[in-house]
Design an enzyme around this catalytic site. Structure first.
Site, PDB file in Angstrom:
ATOM      1  CE  LYS A   9      -4.004  -2.016   2.345  1.00 26.48           C
ATOM      2  NZ  LYS A   9      -4.967  -1.797   3.445  1.00 26.48           N
ATOM      3  CE1 TYR A  49      -9.452  -2.825   0.413  1.00 26.14           C
ATOM      4  CE2 TYR A  49      -8.574  -0.873  -0.681  1.00 26.14           C
ATOM      5  CZ  TYR A  49      -8.385  -2.006   0.102  1.00 26.14           C
ATOM      6  OH  TYR A  49      -7.131  -2.317   0.573  1.00 26.14           O
ATOM      7  CG  ASN A 112      -3.653  -2.065   6.903  1.00 24.28           C
ATOM      8  OD1 ASN A 112      -3.482  -1.691   5.745  1.00 24.28           O
ATOM      9  ND2 ASN A 112      -4.689  -2.799   7.256  1.00 24.28           N
ATOM     10  CG  HIS A 115      -5.665  -5.970   0.302  1.00 26.71           C
ATOM     11  ND1 HIS A 115      -6.836  -5.946   1.035  1.00 26.71           N
ATOM     12  CD2 HIS A 115      -5.871  -6.853  -0.713  1.00 26.71           C
ATOM     13  CE1 HIS A 115      -7.715  -6.768   0.474  1.00 26.71           C
ATOM     14  NE2 HIS A 115      -7.145  -7.329  -0.588  1.00 26.71           N
ATOM     15  CD  GLU A 126      -9.039  -9.005  -2.932  1.00 22.89           C
ATOM     16  OE1 GLU A 126      -7.904  -9.439  -2.633  1.00 22.89           O
ATOM     17  OE2 GLU A 126      -9.824  -8.531  -2.097  1.00 22.89           O
TER      18      GLU A 126
END
Ligand code: CMP
Length: 132
Positions: A9, A49, A112, A115, A126
């Site tokens: 990310k 998302y 974070n 993913h 995905e």
């Protein structure tokens, strides 16, 4: 052999941690079978998302995911999906088990660092999102 999707990310690409994450993945015996560097549009981030679109953090999440480059990759290993979830740790870095990637480098629930697909159903959606 199972396949899953991991995304490095923006918080991690911005801190030059791509190599560090790849090193953790390779040490854990994941094989990288596909990899790209991309910058998503807000629309693409919303599509990726889509399952979270009713959540209060959706707008914040899609803004964050478009704030910098990301590195999606397809990883292969026996039990790749569950082993990768174990290796990255809980969504909130403060709750992530010691030694997991999010415990080590995650900054917040949103930033974070990585993913990972949470099920075979998610991986099947995905992976083709980034790799045709
Ligand atoms: P990820 O595994 O990519 O799946 C959905 C993402 O939404 C999650 O990691 C976090 O980055 C983000 N997220 C989940 N909960 C929150 C929250 N309460 N506030 C902000 N972002 C969140």
């Amino acid at each position: 052999m199972e396949r899953t999707l991991l995304i490095v990310k923006p918080d991690a690409t911005n801190r030059n941690l791509i190599g560090h994450i790849i090193n953790r993945l390779e040490k854990a015996k994941f094989t990288i079978v596909e990899m790209r560097m991309v910058k998503l549009t807000k629309e693409e981030a919303g599509e990726f998302y889509a399952v979270h679109k009713e959540r209060p953090f959706f707008d914040e999440l899609t803004t964050y995911m478009t704030s910098g480059k990301i590195v999606p990759m397809v990883l292969e290993k026996e039990n790749a999906i569950s082993d990768l979830r174990t290796l990255i740790g809980a969504t909130n870095p403060e709750e992530a088990a010691s030694g997991t990637i999010r415990d080590e480098i995650g900054e917040s629930k949103q930033s974070n660092s990585v993913h990972a697909s949470d099920s075979t159903e998610s991986a099947d959606i995905e992976i083709p999102f980034f790799f045709s």
